[in-house]
Scaffold this motif. Structure first.
Motif, short mmCIF file in Angstrom:
data_model
loop_
_atom_site.label_atom_id
_atom_site.label_comp_id
_atom_site.label_asym_id
_atom_site.label_seq_id
_atom_site.Cartn_x
_atom_site.Cartn_y
_atom_site.Cartn_z
N ASN A 88 89.59 -41.14 84.42
CA ASN A 88 89.85 -42.15 83.39
C ASN A 88 90.76 -43.22 83.98
OD1 ASN A 88 90.01 -43.30 80.69
ND2 ASN A 88 92.11 -42.53 80.67
N VAL A 129 99.79 -40.79 77.79
CA VAL A 129 100.13 -40.97 79.20
C VAL A 129 100.97 -42.23 79.42
CG1 VAL A 129 99.19 -41.42 81.50
CG2 VAL A 129 98.15 -39.68 80.06
N ILE A 130 100.50 -43.35 78.89
CA ILE A 130 101.18 -44.62 79.15
C ILE A 130 102.57 -44.64 78.54
CG2 ILE A 130 101.11 -47.09 78.59
CD1 ILE A 130 98.11 -47.01 79.00
N SER A 135 95.32 -44.42 86.73
CA SER A 135 94.10 -43.61 86.72
C SER A 135 94.41 -42.18 87.13
CB SER A 135 93.07 -44.22 87.68
OG SER A 135 91.88 -43.44 87.70
N LYS A 141 96.70 -37.85 90.21
CA LYS A 141 97.03 -39.18 89.70
C LYS A 141 96.92 -40.16 90.87
CE LYS A 141 101.17 -38.36 88.07
NZ LYS A 141 101.38 -36.93 88.37
N TRP A 163 105.70 -42.62 87.54
CA TRP A 163 104.30 -42.20 87.47
C TRP A 163 104.15 -40.77 87.99
CZ3 TRP A 163 100.15 -42.38 84.99
CH2 TRP A 163 98.89 -42.15 85.54
N MET A 190 98.60 -35.22 81.52
CA MET A 190 97.36 -35.85 81.98
C MET A 190 96.13 -35.10 81.45
SD MET A 190 98.16 -38.54 83.77
CE MET A 190 96.62 -38.88 84.62
N ASP A 243 92.91 -47.03 82.94
CA ASP A 243 93.32 -47.97 81.89
C ASP A 243 94.43 -48.85 82.42
OD1 ASP A 243 93.28 -49.23 79.46
OD2 ASP A 243 94.57 -47.78 78.45
N MET A 281 94.39 -42.39 78.09
CA MET A 281 95.67 -42.97 78.51
C MET A 281 96.51 -43.42 77.31
SD MET A 281 96.14 -42.90 81.79
CE MET A 281 95.23 -42.67 83.32
N ASN A 282 95.82 -43.84 76.25
CA ASN A 282 96.53 -44.32 75.06
C ASN A 282 97.00 -43.19 74.16
OD1 ASN A 282 95.65 -46.86 75.97
ND2 ASN A 282 95.63 -47.63 73.88
#
Length: 556
Positions: A225, A378-379, A264, A272, A426, A434, A227, A374-375
């Motif tokens: 994935n 993760v972010i 990603s 990652k 990160w 993740m 983003d 990601m939304n």
């Protein structure tokens, strides 16, 4: 006839009489009276009875005013029906002479050629009517919002699990409001796609993706994935004095300097990828003495710090593809990748042509907030780690008298330090996070569900660090506000301001400094001393003297 003595002519005298007494005398009678005054007469009257005595008395004027107040809007013709003893001309002159009370509004009359009368009561009635229409509009909008709220709750109900979540759903009353836990959600800003999502398309895509995974026999290690997200890399919470001082200071404001990151990772959560970072500055002063290839991120630049279709294609070809091959070989899995990306303008539609072993699946429009992994955590977790790490460095580098002040340190915090913190933050995002964010999109592969459990801990740690630094006024809501603001797009004015002097904060201030490296005799001597000590250590440990001699001769 005082007016005549003042030089006023006969027509003006008649006009003044008619305004007061009505149309009681003709023009010829007025001129005859004027001539008699000029010849010495002191008392004149309309001997020929060419005029007539005025019938417009004060009592009659009051009756006219009362009629006007009762009827509000009418024409002069309609008014004359109530007062046939007065000519229409006299009625018109009476009404218009009192325009402080009566305002002509021709548009209200059914016949535009006839004068209409508009009173204060009409104005009030019109305002009331407008207000009632506004209230009706608000009521209709409110009803639509409540219906939308109920639909949202219904859509999310199918994705919630557990008795506790079902109880939360039950707390929504018949009007669509949350009656118990609404106070727990604050400072939430809904912008962009989150403001108008398509739950039907999201559910359809989940089914479609599941079939693609099954048909292609992809494992969670092979499904990736990607983003993008924005990051104001040098922004403090808005209530700190650092942020307040920058807002009021003239010139360039580094807090508006926004980077774009492309993040990603795979669904299994163990890989990652190196972040792609898009900045505005091609060669920042802080990079002097450093090679971009050795940075912990893939550094690119354009004027607006946006990810373009070209930069995304380059990332896939030059960075992602080799990384995927290496990872698959290391994990002993087939090199075939299922890449899930957003349906954004920056993402080219022909990515399937890049490699036969890479299949690209686009997320439908208006579904990012619902199912984009990601939304789902993760972010926001990454940005929370970045804020915490930055705050911790600030405290550690200013905790003694011989160290710089907080203001001095923050001025020296440049893009190179920001990149290092981005990479470290990160790395801190766990495999558990993740993997768990795939719960809504691919439930079978998600083994961890509570991906945001650690977010509260990180934010509380950041808050404690900030208070140690002296920012006692900060509250948890201030951190939430800062984390949410990264999604804000810069206005044209902001971009213009940044483009005028994009590196002023780094290149013009001595304390921020350019990182230069110089070899000195003292440094060389220390380095050679360490090399010599290392060779002695190798000689003592290595039993193969011939091999050690070769190593020693090559080093020296």
């Amino acid at each position: 006839m005082i007016s005549e003595k003042k030089g006023v002519n006969a027509p003006e005298i008649r006009s003044r009489w008619c305004r007061i007494y009505g149309n009681i005398i003709s023009d010829s009678a007025v001129r005859d009276c004027c001539r008699k005054f000029k010849t010495g007469h002191e008392d004149v009257h309309n001997e020929g009875d060419q005029g007539r005595h005025s019938i417009v008395t004060d009592e009659l004027v009051q009756q006219i005013e009362q009629t006007v107040c009762e009827r509000h809007c009418f024409t002069i013709s309609e008014l004359s029906e109530n007062f046939p003893q007065i000519s229409r001309t006299s009625l018109y002159e009476i009404v218009t002479a009192r325009k402080w009370y009566y305002v002509p509004v021709p548009t209200l009359c059914p016949e535009p050629t006839i004068m209409g009368i508009y009173t204060l009561a009409d104005e009030i009635a019109q305002k009331v009517q407008e207000w009632q229409a506004y209230l009706k509009f608000i009521k209709e909008v409110n009803a639509k919002l409540l219906e939308r709220n109920r639909q949202i709750m219904e859509d999310y109900r199918h994705t919630w699990e557990g008795e506790e979540e079902q109880e939360i759903y039950k707390l929504v009353d018949e009007n669509g409001y949350n009656t118990s836990v609404s106070s727990s959600f604050h400072n939430i800003k809904v912008t962009g796609e989150a403001a108008s999502y398509d739950s039907v398309a999201a559910n359809d895509f989940v089914t479609k993706l599941q079939k693609i995974i099954e048909d292609g026999e992809y494992t969670s290690k092979q499904v990736f994935n990607v983003d993008e997200t924005g990051l104001f890399w040098k922004r403090m919470p808005s209530r700190t004095y650092i942020s307040q001082e920058e807002k009021t200071a003239p010139g360039f404001k580094v807090a508006k300097d926004r980077l774009t990151l492309l993040l990603s990772g795979n669904a299994y959560g163990d890989f990652k990828m190196k972040p792609l970072l898009i900045s505005r500055a091609e060669n920042p002063p802080a990079f002097k003495g450093y090679s971009k290839e050795h940075l912990p991120v893939i550094y690119k630049a354009n004027k607006k710090a946006w990810i373009t279709g070209h930069s995304f294609s380059q990332w896939v070809t030059n960075y992602a593809m080799p990384a995927w091959k290496e990872y698959c070989a290391k994990e002993n899995v087939d090199f075939k990748i299922l890449l899930r990306i957003d349906n954004a303008p920056s993402n080219p539609v022909n990515l399937d042509d890049l490699h036969e072993n890479v299949k690209v699946v686009f997320l439908p429009p208006n579904t990012t907030a619902l199912i984009q992994p990601m939304n789902q955590g993760v972010i926001v977790t990454f940005k929370a780690y970045y804020l915490c790490r930055t705050s911790d460095q600030l405290v550690k580098d200013t905790d003694s008298e011989d160290k710089p002040t907080i203001r001095e340190y923050w001025r020296s915090y440049n893009i190179l330090k920001g990149i290092e913190n981005i990479a470290e933050s990160w790395m801190e995002v766990s495999q558990k996070c993740m993997n768990g964010v795939w719960k809504k999109l691919w439930t079978q592969c998600a083994t961890q569900f509570h991906v945001l459990d650690n977010l509260h801990v990180v934010n509380q740690e950041t808050l404690n660090i900030a208070r140690v630094a002296g920012f006692l006024e900060l509250e948890p809501s201030d951190l939430e506000e800062l984390l949410e603001c990264h999604a804000e797009e810069l206005s044209n004015e902001d971009l213009t301001e940044l483009s005028q002097n994009p590196e002023e904060n780094e290149s013009n201030k001595k304390e921020e400094g350019e990182l230069k490296r110089h070899l000195t005799l003292k440094g060389l001597a220390a380095a050679f001393q360490l090399i010599e000590e290392g060779l002695h250590m190798l000689g003592d440990e290595d039993s193969d003297h011939e091999r050690f001699s070769k190593v020693q001769s090559n080093v020296i």
